[in-house]
Design an enzyme around this catalytic site. Structure first.
Site, PDB file in Angstrom:
ATOM      1  N   ARG A  93      46.499  47.273  28.396  1.00  0.00           N
ATOM      2  CA  ARG A  93      46.174  46.870  29.775  1.00  0.00           C
ATOM      3  C   ARG A  93      44.698  47.110  30.083  1.00  0.00           C
ATOM      4  O   ARG A  93      44.102  46.421  30.894  1.00  0.00           O
ATOM      5  CB  ARG A  93      47.076  47.597  30.791  1.00  0.00           C
ATOM      6  CG  ARG A  93      46.723  47.293  32.253  1.00  0.00           C
ATOM      7  CD  ARG A  93      47.876  47.536  33.231  1.00  0.00           C
ATOM      8  NE  ARG A  93      48.572  48.764  32.974  1.00  0.00           N
ATOM      9  CZ  ARG A  93      48.129  49.991  33.342  1.00  0.00           C
ATOM     10  NH1 ARG A  93      46.999  50.118  34.009  1.00  0.00           N
ATOM     11  NH2 ARG A  93      48.830  51.063  33.048  1.00  0.00           N
ATOM     12  N   TYR A 146      43.088  26.472  47.100  1.00  0.00           N
ATOM     13  CA  TYR A 146      44.375  26.549  46.417  1.00  0.00           C
ATOM     14  C   TYR A 146      45.395  27.299  47.282  1.00  0.00           C
ATOM     15  O   TYR A 146      45.073  28.340  47.871  1.00  0.00           O
ATOM     16  CB  TYR A 146      44.180  27.257  45.068  1.00  0.00           C
ATOM     17  CG  TYR A 146      45.444  27.373  44.282  1.00  0.00           C
ATOM     18  CD1 TYR A 146      46.024  26.242  43.694  1.00  0.00           C
ATOM     19  CD2 TYR A 146      46.092  28.589  44.126  1.00  0.00           C
ATOM     20  CE1 TYR A 146      47.199  26.348  42.984  1.00  0.00           C
ATOM     21  CE2 TYR A 146      47.264  28.702  43.413  1.00  0.00           C
ATOM     22  CZ  TYR A 146      47.812  27.571  42.842  1.00  0.00           C
ATOM     23  OH  TYR A 146      48.981  27.671  42.140  1.00  0.00           O
ATOM     24  N   ASP A 218      35.706  29.571  42.887  1.00  0.00           N
ATOM     25  CA  ASP A 218      36.804  29.156  42.016  1.00  0.00           C
ATOM     26  C   ASP A 218      36.396  27.805  41.437  1.00  0.00           C
ATOM     27  O   ASP A 218      36.295  26.811  42.155  1.00  0.00           O
ATOM     28  CB  ASP A 218      38.098  29.049  42.844  1.00  0.00           C
ATOM     29  CG  ASP A 218      39.299  28.583  42.019  1.00  0.00           C
ATOM     30  OD1 ASP A 218      39.094  27.981  40.939  1.00  0.00           O
ATOM     31  OD2 ASP A 218      40.442  28.794  42.466  1.00  0.00           O
ATOM     32  N   LYS A 243      44.727  25.750  33.571  1.00  0.00           N
ATOM     33  CA  LYS A 243      44.366  24.343  33.726  1.00  0.00           C
ATOM     34  C   LYS A 243      43.466  23.899  32.569  1.00  0.00           C
ATOM     35  O   LYS A 243      43.867  24.013  31.435  1.00  0.00           O
ATOM     36  CB  LYS A 243      43.739  24.139  35.106  1.00  0.00           C
ATOM     37  CG  LYS A 243      44.463  24.894  36.238  1.00  0.00           C
ATOM     38  CD  LYS A 243      45.862  24.387  36.516  1.00  0.00           C
ATOM     39  CE  LYS A 243      46.689  25.317  37.399  1.00  0.00           C
ATOM     40  NZ  LYS A 243      46.107  25.682  38.685  1.00  0.00           N
TER      41      LYS A 243
HETATM   42  C1  LIG Z   1      46.246  26.670  39.672  1.00  0.00           C
HETATM   43  C2  LIG Z   1      45.114  27.161  40.457  1.00  0.00           C
HETATM   44  C3  LIG Z   1      44.984  28.514  40.780  1.00  0.00           C
HETATM   45  C4  LIG Z   1      46.026  29.532  40.417  1.00  0.00           C
HETATM   46  O1  LIG Z   1      46.110  29.721  39.043  1.00  0.00           O
HETATM   47  P1  LIG Z   1      47.442  30.262  38.311  1.00  0.00           P
HETATM   48  O2  LIG Z   1      47.004  30.302  36.879  1.00  0.00           O
HETATM   49  O3  LIG Z   1      48.526  29.285  38.591  1.00  0.00           O
HETATM   50  O4  LIG Z   1      47.736  31.604  38.876  1.00  0.00           O
HETATM   51  C5  LIG Z   1      43.878  28.911  41.495  1.00  0.00           C
HETATM   52  N1  LIG Z   1      42.932  28.030  41.886  1.00  0.00           N
HETATM   53  C6  LIG Z   1      43.028  26.727  41.605  1.00  0.00           C
HETATM   54  C7  LIG Z   1      41.960  25.803  42.076  1.00  0.00           C
HETATM   55  C8  LIG Z   1      44.112  26.240  40.879  1.00  0.00           C
HETATM   56  O5  LIG Z   1      44.202  24.926  40.625  1.00  0.00           O
END
Ligand SMILES: *Cc1c(COP(=O)(O)O)cnc(C)c1O
Length: 429
Positions: A93, A146, A218, A243
């Protein structure tokens, strides 16, 4: 009116001063061997950076260090004693060679000093935010973020004695007006879901400097292939690795990158929240990243071609894509993204949500699923997926109109995707 009120004086009360004045020199990393290929281009970095080739066996490629713990020695005891465990192998961890290896690749791709991988994008986002905020802190963010992040900011901050103001992500005057005495963080997405609005990063960074705030971006929809926010002065960049970074729809993960100083502050938050990435997932992510630049080039090119096709289609009312001249912020897109507009497209079809549903059923290639950034095209309707928690009225307010479809353009041959769309649209009209 706003004034510049955040000096070092204010920070003394919050305890930040200890952090900012800490003189200890820190290496970039941590890493077993630091091989970042910094002077190379994107595909070379994607393939080689961070990889650990085992000197004992000469095995090519980072092994999967599938262990929960490590044998202790004098160094590790001393590191534990001095609170610098991040640079030693102690417990998975805390850190693991599989994590360090993929973290080095990410740091290379982001032009970051340091990175941490997390078990999900939300683990990365919540840990990064909690590490940067104190009781009483205020944060300025956007209505176009998001859903999971929105829920965290809207539902949870209040319970920790923190607060948030949501603004438009594109209106710099509105963002500045929202800054308060206790504001600590500006949090935005580089390219928003589903209407693909672009956050004006240079102006947001300038606001951060003016008011001494930390800027967190982000960058999931764009990735470091299309833009490196840290190069523009952003403090921390977060990604859902689920993604584009992983890109194969077979893993959930997240990343945070920035200066060693700030990442060292997020690391103890990660230890407490417990969202570190499992070694096997690290292996999958590092392996996927070898084709990252290759995939992104194809996503970008396919999406530009497909957006142009859609815009010329008589049954498509409106297309949202930053690479099209019709996009509200096309000039900013050109200067900020330099021709790399990502693989996400949204469009409105004639006949509203009813026709949109029919379209999804008649398509063979794009899979009807939420998520994005995989090698396969994915298609969904924001009104009943990513924006489902909003009322119809709120949806209209942020521009989610009847018949809006979101498409994550995969790396299939683009002529096959166009043929598939043509047959589907022919069947429903
Ligand atoms: C999918 C997504 C998240 C969250 O990510 P997870 O891996 O599903 O926890 C955060 N920000 C954006 C822009 C996303 O598309």
């Amino acid at each position: 009116m706003n004034k510049v009120f955040k000096g070092l004086e204010d920070k003394r009360e919050t305890g930040d001063v200890w952090f900012d004045e800490l003189k200890r020199t820190r290496d970039i990393g941590p890493a077993i061997v630091s091989k970042r290929y910094e002077e190379f281009n994107e595909s070379t970095k994607s393939v080689h950076a961070g990889q650990y080739d085992d000197p004992t066996t000469n095995a090519l490629g980072t092994p999967i260090f599938q262990c929960s713990t490590f044998m202790l020695n004098e160094n590790t005891y001393q590191a534990i004693g001095e609170g610098r465990g991040r640079d030693e192998m102690i417990y998975t961890r805390y850190g693991n060679p599989s994590q360090w290896s993929v973290q080095e690749k990410l740091s290379s791709l982001e032009n970051a000093e340091s990175s941490i991988v997390f078990s999900s994008g939300m683990a990365a986002i919540s840990s990064a935010l909690l590490a940067m905020l104190d009781k009483g802190s205020h944060i300025v963010s956007s209505r176009d973020i998001y859903g999971g992040t929105y829920n965290f900011l809207y539902e949870d901050l209040d319970r920790y004695g923190m607060s948030v103001t949501f603004t438009s992500p594109t209106d710099i005057a509105e963002i500045e007006a929202a800054i308060q005495e206790d504001t600590k963080v500006l949090y935005f997405e580089g390219l928003t879901n589903p209407l693909l609005k672009i956050a004006p990063l240079e102006e947001i960074v300038a606001l951060g400097k003016k008011y001494n705030l930390r800027v967190i971006i982000d960058n999931t929809f764009l990735t470091p292939y299309n833009i490196k926010p840290l190069d523009l002065g952003v403090d921390l960049v977060v990604n859902s690795a689920t993604k584009y970074l992983n890109g194969h729809s077979d893993l959930v993960g997240g990343t945070v990158s920035g200066s060693r100083k700030l990442i060292d502050r997020i690391w103890p938050q990660m230890l407490k929240n417990g969202g570190s990435m499992d070694p096997h997932a690290c292996f999958m992510l590092e392996r996927s990243l070898k084709t990252f630049a290759l995939r992104m080039r194809t996503h970008n090119a396919n999406a530009l071609e497909f957006a142009t096709y859609l815009e010329n289609h008589p049954k498509i009312k409106r297309v949202y894509y930053p690479g099209l001249a019709s996009h509200d912020q096309h000039e900013l897109a050109k200067s900020q993204l330099k021709g790399k507009y990502s693989g996400m497209i949204s469009f409105e079809i004639e006949g509203g949500d009813e026709m949109a549903h029919l379209l999804l059923k008649k398509l063979h290639l794009p899979k009807e699923a939420t998520s994005l950034g995989g090698v396969e095209s994915l298609i969904s309707l924001p009104y009943n997926t990513s924006q489902a928690s909003l009322t119809k009225e709120q949806q209209r307010e942020i521009g989610i109109n009847d018949g809006l479809v979101r498409l994550s353009v995969g790396i299939e041959d683009i002529e096959d995707l166009i043929t598939d769309f043509n047959q589907a649209i022919k069947q429903i009209f």
